[in-house]
Structure formats: structure tokens, C-alpha cells
Enzyme design. Structure first.
Site, PDB file in Angstrom:
ATOM      1  N   CYS A   9       0.949 -16.153  -4.641  1.00  0.00           N
ATOM      2  CA  CYS A   9       0.490 -14.799  -4.989  1.00  0.00           C
ATOM      3  C   CYS A   9       1.576 -13.955  -5.643  1.00  0.00           C
ATOM      4  O   CYS A   9       1.307 -12.852  -6.119  1.00  0.00           O
ATOM      5  CB  CYS A   9      -0.013 -14.087  -3.748  1.00  0.00           C
ATOM      6  SG  CYS A   9      -1.334 -14.997  -2.977  1.00  0.00           S
ATOM      7  N   HIS A  67       0.324  -6.508  -4.109  1.00  0.00           N
ATOM      8  CA  HIS A  67      -0.600  -7.639  -4.186  1.00  0.00           C
ATOM      9  C   HIS A  67      -1.882  -7.253  -3.462  1.00  0.00           C
ATOM     10  O   HIS A  67      -1.845  -6.731  -2.347  1.00  0.00           O
ATOM     11  CB  HIS A  67       0.051  -8.860  -3.531  1.00  0.00           C
ATOM     12  CG  HIS A  67      -0.884 -10.016  -3.355  1.00  0.00           C
ATOM     13  ND1 HIS A  67      -1.722 -10.443  -4.342  1.00  0.00           N
ATOM     14  CD2 HIS A  67      -1.113 -10.821  -2.278  1.00  0.00           C
ATOM     15  CE1 HIS A  67      -2.431 -11.481  -3.897  1.00  0.00           C
ATOM     16  NE2 HIS A  67      -2.075 -11.720  -2.647  1.00  0.00           N
ATOM     17  N   ASN A 125      -9.059 -11.115  -3.341  1.00  0.00           N
ATOM     18  CA  ASN A 125      -7.707 -11.634  -3.538  1.00  0.00           C
ATOM     19  C   ASN A 125      -7.752 -12.731  -4.601  1.00  0.00           C
ATOM     20  O   ASN A 125      -8.267 -13.813  -4.347  1.00  0.00           O
ATOM     21  CB  ASN A 125      -7.186 -12.184  -2.201  1.00  0.00           C
ATOM     22  CG  ASN A 125      -5.778 -12.750  -2.312  1.00  0.00           C
ATOM     23  OD1 ASN A 125      -5.232 -12.880  -3.405  1.00  0.00           O
ATOM     24  ND2 ASN A 125      -5.203 -13.099  -1.172  1.00  0.00           N
TER      25      ASN A 125
HETATM   26  N1  ACO Z   1     -16.886 -12.532   9.416  1.00  0.00           N
HETATM   27  C1  ACO Z   1     -17.072 -12.270  10.713  1.00  0.00           C
HETATM   28  N2  ACO Z   1     -16.176 -12.582  11.680  1.00  0.00           N
HETATM   29  C2  ACO Z   1     -15.046 -13.188  11.279  1.00  0.00           C
HETATM   30  C3  ACO Z   1     -14.791 -13.489   9.936  1.00  0.00           C
HETATM   31  C4  ACO Z   1     -15.770 -13.152   8.992  1.00  0.00           C
HETATM   32  N3  ACO Z   1     -15.624 -13.400   7.666  1.00  0.00           N
HETATM   33  N4  ACO Z   1     -13.582 -14.085   9.843  1.00  0.00           N
HETATM   34  C5  ACO Z   1     -13.090 -14.152  11.097  1.00  0.00           C
HETATM   35  N5  ACO Z   1     -13.970 -13.606  11.956  1.00  0.00           N
HETATM   36  C6  ACO Z   1     -13.852 -13.489  13.409  1.00  0.00           C
HETATM   37  C7  ACO Z   1     -12.943 -14.525  13.976  1.00  0.00           C
HETATM   38  O1  ACO Z   1     -13.644 -15.729  14.210  1.00  0.00           O
HETATM   39  C8  ACO Z   1     -12.497 -13.868  15.249  1.00  0.00           C
HETATM   40  O2  ACO Z   1     -13.497 -13.994  16.203  1.00  0.00           O
HETATM   41  P1  ACO Z   1     -13.135 -14.443  17.710  1.00  0.00           P
HETATM   42  O3  ACO Z   1     -12.235 -13.349  18.216  1.00  0.00           O
HETATM   43  O4  ACO Z   1     -14.475 -14.518  18.372  1.00  0.00           O
HETATM   44  O5  ACO Z   1     -12.437 -15.754  17.570  1.00  0.00           O
HETATM   45  C9  ACO Z   1     -12.416 -12.399  14.878  1.00  0.00           C
HETATM   46  O6  ACO Z   1     -13.214 -12.241  13.692  1.00  0.00           O
HETATM   47  C10 ACO Z   1     -11.019 -11.917  14.590  1.00  0.00           C
HETATM   48  O7  ACO Z   1     -10.392 -12.877  13.752  1.00  0.00           O
HETATM   49  P2  ACO Z   1      -8.958 -12.637  13.206  1.00  0.00           P
HETATM   50  O8  ACO Z   1      -8.574 -13.766  12.279  1.00  0.00           O
HETATM   51  O9  ACO Z   1      -8.029 -12.300  14.324  1.00  0.00           O
HETATM   52  O10 ACO Z   1      -9.227 -11.323  12.331  1.00  0.00           O
HETATM   53  P3  ACO Z   1      -8.190 -10.368  11.663  1.00  0.00           P
HETATM   54  O11 ACO Z   1      -8.435  -8.986  12.091  1.00  0.00           O
HETATM   55  O12 ACO Z   1      -6.793 -10.883  11.725  1.00  0.00           O
HETATM   56  O13 ACO Z   1      -8.653 -10.449  10.147  1.00  0.00           O
HETATM   57  C11 ACO Z   1      -7.991 -11.512   8.136  1.00  0.00           C
HETATM   58  C12 ACO Z   1      -8.642 -11.675   9.481  1.00  0.00           C
HETATM   59  C13 ACO Z   1      -8.808 -10.550   7.309  1.00  0.00           C
HETATM   60  C14 ACO Z   1      -7.945 -12.872   7.430  1.00  0.00           C
HETATM   61  C15 ACO Z   1      -6.571 -10.959   8.334  1.00  0.00           C
HETATM   62  O14 ACO Z   1      -5.888 -11.716   9.283  1.00  0.00           O
HETATM   63  C16 ACO Z   1      -5.787 -10.961   7.067  1.00  0.00           C
HETATM   64  O15 ACO Z   1      -6.101 -10.241   6.138  1.00  0.00           O
HETATM   65  N6  ACO Z   1      -4.703 -11.740   7.045  1.00  0.00           N
HETATM   66  C17 ACO Z   1      -3.886 -11.816   5.859  1.00  0.00           C
HETATM   67  C18 ACO Z   1      -4.551 -12.730   4.925  1.00  0.00           C
HETATM   68  C19 ACO Z   1      -4.009 -12.563   3.577  1.00  0.00           C
HETATM   69  O16 ACO Z   1      -3.794 -11.474   3.123  1.00  0.00           O
HETATM   70  N7  ACO Z   1      -3.799 -13.672   2.958  1.00  0.00           N
HETATM   71  C20 ACO Z   1      -3.414 -13.697   1.674  1.00  0.00           C
HETATM   72  C21 ACO Z   1      -1.931 -13.491   1.511  1.00  0.00           C
HETATM   73  S1  ACO Z   1      -1.294 -14.768   0.645  1.00  0.00           S
HETATM   74  C22 ACO Z   1      -2.362 -14.980  -0.559  1.00  0.00           C
HETATM   75  O17 ACO Z   1      -2.776 -14.036  -1.187  1.00  0.00           O
HETATM   76  C23 ACO Z   1      -2.864 -16.373  -0.856  1.00  0.00           C
END
Ligand code: ACO
Length: 329
Positions: A114, A256, A286
Site C-alpha cells: 500500500c 492511505h 482500499n
Molecule cells: N461484517 C460483519 N461482521 C464482521 C465483518 C463483516 N464484514 N468482519 C468481521 N466481523 C466480525 C468478526 O467476525 C468479529 O466477530 P466475533 O467477535 O463474533 O468474532 C467482529 O466482527 C469483530 O472483528 P474484528 O476483526 O475484531 O473487527 P475490527 O473492529 O478490528 O474491524 C477491520 C475489522 C475493519 C478489518 C479492522 O481490524 C481494520 O480495519 N484493520 C486494518 C485493516 C487494514 O487497514 N488493512 C489494510 C492495511 S494494509 C493494506 O492496505 C493492504
């Protein structure tokens, strides 16, 4: 004398097809409410069948060349940043060169995940310092949906396809940005937290094998979130301190575009108010290396960058890689 590098033209391309959160509700167990509150994303563009990284990068480059007022043949170098090239070989940069109707240039694919756009600006700056006559295309393009597992709701709601390009030259011109500085970093010990392994020499397939989950992007979201905020804020502070800048001196912050919550958390750490954050994540999701290039075009076209304004760029991605760049308009 070291020659300065200027962004002489910018452009981006996003495929026509749009996948909304409502569309995703029909594919995996998710909701518009969950995606919007956790990420800020409402929709993303999706490549048409057969549409490749080199197709999209060539179109973004044509738009950047038109913006720069340069013909394609003026270009001397093409650096194409991508984690989803058309093939292992030929490089997507070679295919892009051919699609631009030119040949004989210095062209290469580069993977900085990224952070591609910022890494690319710094590489262009280095080339121009050595060869002031160089006219460099920095392109960043992804068909991330080709490596998205649409049965994994934790990742498939996040990504989209798009390309961005910048023409970087040594000539100053009014309204063009000087690339003042960039700070780049990486930490391979954390690479396992965000991977696309399948098909590489570390995870090869034999003829007839069925691709497995490793073929697709896999990510430990919460860990990536933590590191992204920490690293982007630290490198942003570093570049601002190196140039004696405070938050008041920054006209606009273009991070980003992975997740609105990450962007807001970094801005808070840099003491930058919400009105100074440029966000396009709601419309594109993204798109990895290309997000900053898209947001830069949108910011300029929306009049968000005042004449003489300083723009701070920040990125974080797989590898891990991260970095920051300072532009002076
Ligand atoms: N819809 C509904 N529920 C979901 C979804 C979805 N799409 N995705 C995950 N959940 C659920 C999970 O299963 C979990 O449920 P559980 O507690 O029953 O197990 C719950 O939501 C919380 O999951 P987390 O992964 O802890 O959610 P979080 O608040 O961390 O959000 C996210 C997830 C959005 C991916 C976040 O962690 C994030 O943005 N991380 C950074 C990712 C990123 O930016 N990556 C790119 C950077 S590098 C690049 O660009 C390639």
C-alpha cells in the site's frame, strides 16, 4: 547541484462497475451498518472481467500525461507499484509501456504494497537527482479483487480496484507540487500479519492443484490496525519535525485510504483537525498502492489544496512497509 522533483501531472482510473455494501450483504454475512461504522467504506470499484493492472495503469498514466501536457513518448522511466500484476512475467510495466504505444524506456514492477505511491515518488526523486532530464511515471495499480476471498467477510468488504499515476520531472511549473522529502521504512518480521502467498515460490501450485485460501489476501485486521496507526503517526511526526513544521503548517493530510478509523486516529496523533484529512475511502474502499494518488487528484480538483500549501502523505501496508512524504504546492 541536486535537482528538485516536481509532480507535473496526476491522474487516476477506477473501473466502471461499483460494488456497494448492499451488494456485499448478498455475498457474505455482513451489513452496510457494520462496514460503514468499522471502516467508513460505502462502495468500491471492481475491474471488468479481463481488465488488468496494466490496462488500468496505462489509462491512469494517459490521464496524468494529459494533465502534464506531455506526450507518452517523452517518458523515460515507468515504475509500476502493484501486488497484483497481470503476470509474473512479462512485467505489468512492460505491458503498460506497450499499451501506451512506446518502447525502449526503463520500466519495472515494484512491490511496496500500500506504500507504493509514496515509495514511487521517492524513487522518482532519486532518479531525477541523478538524471535531471528524466520524465518518470510513477504508477500504482491494483486488481485486488483478483486476490480477494469473497467468502471471507473479514477482508472482502475492504478492497477495491483502481489505478493512479503521477508524472514526475525536474521542471517547476505553477500549480505543480514539489516533492520536498520522503521518509520510508519497513519491518519484514511482521510480514505474516498481511499476506498473499499462493502461487509464489514459497507456496507453489503444481499443475492441476486447486487454489486454497492462501491464494487470497489474508490479514490479522486488529494487529494491522494497531501497527498502521502507530507507524504512520511516527513517520508523520518524523518528517514534520525534520522540516520544523507544526500541525498549523500542514494544509492537508492525505493518508492511505484503508479505513477511516485508522486515518482519524493517525490525524489525532499528529494533532491535525478532521477538516484537514482527505478521505475518499467511502467511494473507493482500499485500493492499496493507488489510494493516495486517487485522493490527491480528488483533493486538487475539489480545491482542497491552497496555492503554496503543504500536503502531508502517509501510508502503511503489507511487508510491513510504511512512509510519509511532504509536498509543497
Ligand atoms: N461484517 C460483519 N461482521 C464482521 C465483518 C463483516 N464484514 N468482519 C468481521 N466481523 C466480525 C468478526 O467476525 C468479529 O466477530 P466475533 O467477535 O463474533 O468474532 C467482529 O466482527 C469483530 O472483528 P474484528 O476483526 O475484531 O473487527 P475490527 O473492529 O478490528 O474491524 C477491520 C475489522 C475493519 C478489518 C479492522 O481490524 C481494520 O480495519 N484493520 C486494518 C485493516 C487494514 O487497514 N488493512 C489494510 C492495511 S494494509 C493494506 O492496505 C493492504
Amino acid at each position: 547541484m541536486t535537482h528538485q522533483a516536481y509532480i507535473r501531472g496526476i491522474g487516476y482510473y477506477a473501473p466502471e462497475k461499483v460494488l456497494t455494501n448492499a451488494d456485499l450483504e448478498k455475498i457474505v454475512e455482513t451489513s452496510d451498518e457494520w462496514i460503514t461504522t468499522r471502516t467508513g467504506i460505502k462502495e468500491r470499484h471492481i475491474a471488468a472481467p479481463g481488465e488488468t493492472v496494466s490496462d488500468m495503469a496505462a489509462e491512469a498514466a494517459r490521464r496524468a500525461l494529459a494533465d502534464a501536457g506531455l506526450p507518452a513518448d517523452a517518458i523515460t522511466h515507468i515504475f509500476l507499484y502493484t501486488v497484483t500484476p497481470d503476470y509474473y512475467t512479462p512485467s505489468a510495466a512492460c505491458l503498460m509501456e506497450e499499451k501506451l504505444g512506446i518502447r525502449g524506456k526503463v520500466v519495472q514492477d515494484v512491490n511496496a504494497a500500500c506504500c507504493g505511491y509514496i515509495y514511487g515518488l521517492e524513487m522518482a526523486r532519486a532518479v531525477i537527482a541523478l538524471h535531471p532530464e528524466a520524465k518518470v511515471i510513477v504508477a500504482a495499480a491494483e486488481v485486488l479483487t483478483s486476490r480477494t476471498n469473497f467468502s471471507d467477510r473479514r477482508t472482502c468488504v475492504l478492497f477495491g480496484d483502481a489505478a493512479a499515476a503521477a508524472v514526475v520531472t525536474a521542471e517547476a511549473a505553477s500549480g505543480k507540487a514539489r516533492v520536498v522529502d520522503a521518509r520510508l521504512a519497513s519491518d519484514g518480521s511482521l510480514g505474516h500479519l498481511l499476506t498473499i502467498k499462493g502461487g509464489g515460490s514459497g507456496h507453489p501450485y503444481k499443475l492441476g492443484d486447486v487454489v486454497d485460501e492462501e491464494f487470497f489476501l489474508q490479514m490479522n485486521g486488529p494487529e494491522v490496525f494497531k501497527h498502521a496507526v502507530r507507524s504512520m503517526a511516527a513517520v508523520g511526526e518524523e518528517i514534520m519535525a525534520a522540516h520544523g513544521l507544526t500541525n498549523d503548517d500542514i494544509a492537508l493530510f492525505i493518508p492511505h485510504q484503508a479505513n477511516l478509523r485508522i486515518m482519524e486516529a493517525v490525524a489525532r496523533k499528529l494533532a491535525l483537525p478532521p477538516e484537514k484529512i482527505m478521505s475518499t475511502v467511502a467511494r473507493f474502499g482500499n485500493t492499496s498502492a493507488s489510494t493516495i494518488g486517487i485522493a490527491l487528484v480528488e483533493a486538487r480538483n475539489a480545491g482542497r489544496i491552497p496555492a503554496g500549501g503543504k500536503v502531508l502523505l502517509g501510508a502503511f501496508g503489507g511487508g510491513f512497509t510504511w512512509g510519509s512524504a511532504l509536498l509543497q504546492f
